[in-house]
Design an enzyme around this catalytic site. Sequence first.
Site, PDB file in Angstrom:
ATOM      1  N   SER A   1       0.818  -1.214   0.000  1.00  0.00           N
ATOM      2  CA  SER A   1       0.000   0.000   0.000  1.00  0.00           C
ATOM      3  C   SER A   1       0.855   1.268   0.000  1.00  0.00           C
ATOM      4  CB  SER A   1      -0.859  -0.018   1.271  1.00  0.00           C
ATOM      5  OG  SER A   1      -1.335   1.273   1.569  1.00  0.00           O
TER       6      SER A   1
ATOM      7  N   GLU B   1       0.263   3.645   1.731  1.00  0.00           N
ATOM      8  CA  GLU B   1       0.341   4.094   3.132  1.00  0.00           C
ATOM      9  C   GLU B   1       1.722   3.822   3.721  1.00  0.00           C
ATOM     10  OE1 GLU B   1      -1.798   5.686   5.402  1.00  0.00           O
ATOM     11  OE2 GLU B   1      -2.966   6.174   3.622  1.00  0.00           O
TER      12      GLU B   1
ATOM     13  N   TYR C   1      -1.529   0.581  10.709  1.00  0.00           N
ATOM     14  CA  TYR C   1      -1.811  -0.078   9.426  1.00  0.00           C
ATOM     15  C   TYR C   1      -0.600   0.025   8.496  1.00  0.00           C
ATOM     16  CZ  TYR C   1      -3.606  -0.620   4.671  1.00  0.00           C
ATOM     17  OH  TYR C   1      -3.773  -0.991   3.375  1.00  0.00           O
TER      18      TYR C   1
END
Length: 323
Positions: free
Chosen positions: A123, A125, A147
Amino acid sequence: MKRALITGVTGQDGSYLAEFLLGKGYEVFGLRRRTSTPNYENVQHIKDKIHWISGDLTDLASLIEAVRISDPDEVYNLAAQSFVAASWPQPITTGHITALSVTNMLEAVRLIKPEARFYQASSSEMFGKVVETPQKETTPFYPRSPYGVAKVYGHWITVNYRESFNMFACSGILFNHESPRRGLEFVTRKVTDAAARIKLGLQSKLHMGNLDALRDWGFAGDYVKAMWLMLQQDEPQDYVISTGEMHTVRELLEIAFSYVGLDYKDYVVIDPEFVRPAEVDLLLGDCTRAKEELGWKLEVGFKQLIHMMVESDLKKAEVEAKL
Ligand code: GDP
């Protein structure tokens, strides 16, 4: 006929990927976690075409069994605790599922079918508090949420199994990707759903967090094709998948509300509940490698994507309004 095992098949990406692989003539096996109220909303139309296998990412024995039953040529590991905001109140669960379970899945493949090709859903992120812009495959990670931290582990363990065991394991670093099947808690769908419901008088206000955040938002249906392309190459590699364009949450609001003839400023309330303990201010991907090596290309642009989502939410809201 090729065989694919998908974890997270009932989610947004899993459902688009299953559709895509079925269209290519694959036998698709989907891992499902037992729950008392199963949710097949995203896969209802293809539910009978998927071979369902019960299992849980945190339970290695069930994954070994899933790989044994499906005997896959390709494994797509899409399942995760995927919502950033939920990772602060549940950091340990997020670590178990989003991080350590990647090793469970890799172990199951290594033990039972080491020649299967493996895709890990990494991801953007992971870039978090970005150290360079735009972000590409070589950009160092600086995750900003439990996360993001968990996804960094998943990314590196995938690279490590490739290097340690010579497995065909790829990590796709996907920037935000959305669709009418996106969960309602994510900002795009939250906004398109609210625009539709406010338009039809089903809702009066929309509580939001940081409107200045910048994201590189693409269409999930385009992005699952990149996952497949990664597993068709001669050599396993990691790839950034993105649009190369970024927009603020405010622009998202503007586009969604003006599509239904409303001004978002009349409805949006800034609510600290939706402001995160640490924010990712900006994400912008450079997917040159994917374009050049995979021949991947984007089909749906940002505005078109948001309009598609509002259209779909208007249809759902119309049904609700008639009740
Ligand atoms: P993420 O990039 O995976 O965290 O995807 P999200 O769709 O959950 O959030 C995208 C951005 O929108 C983040 O920077 C959030 O802080 C911002 N945002 C602002 N208001 C909201 C909100 O009400 N809900 C969500 N989910 N995000 C919001």
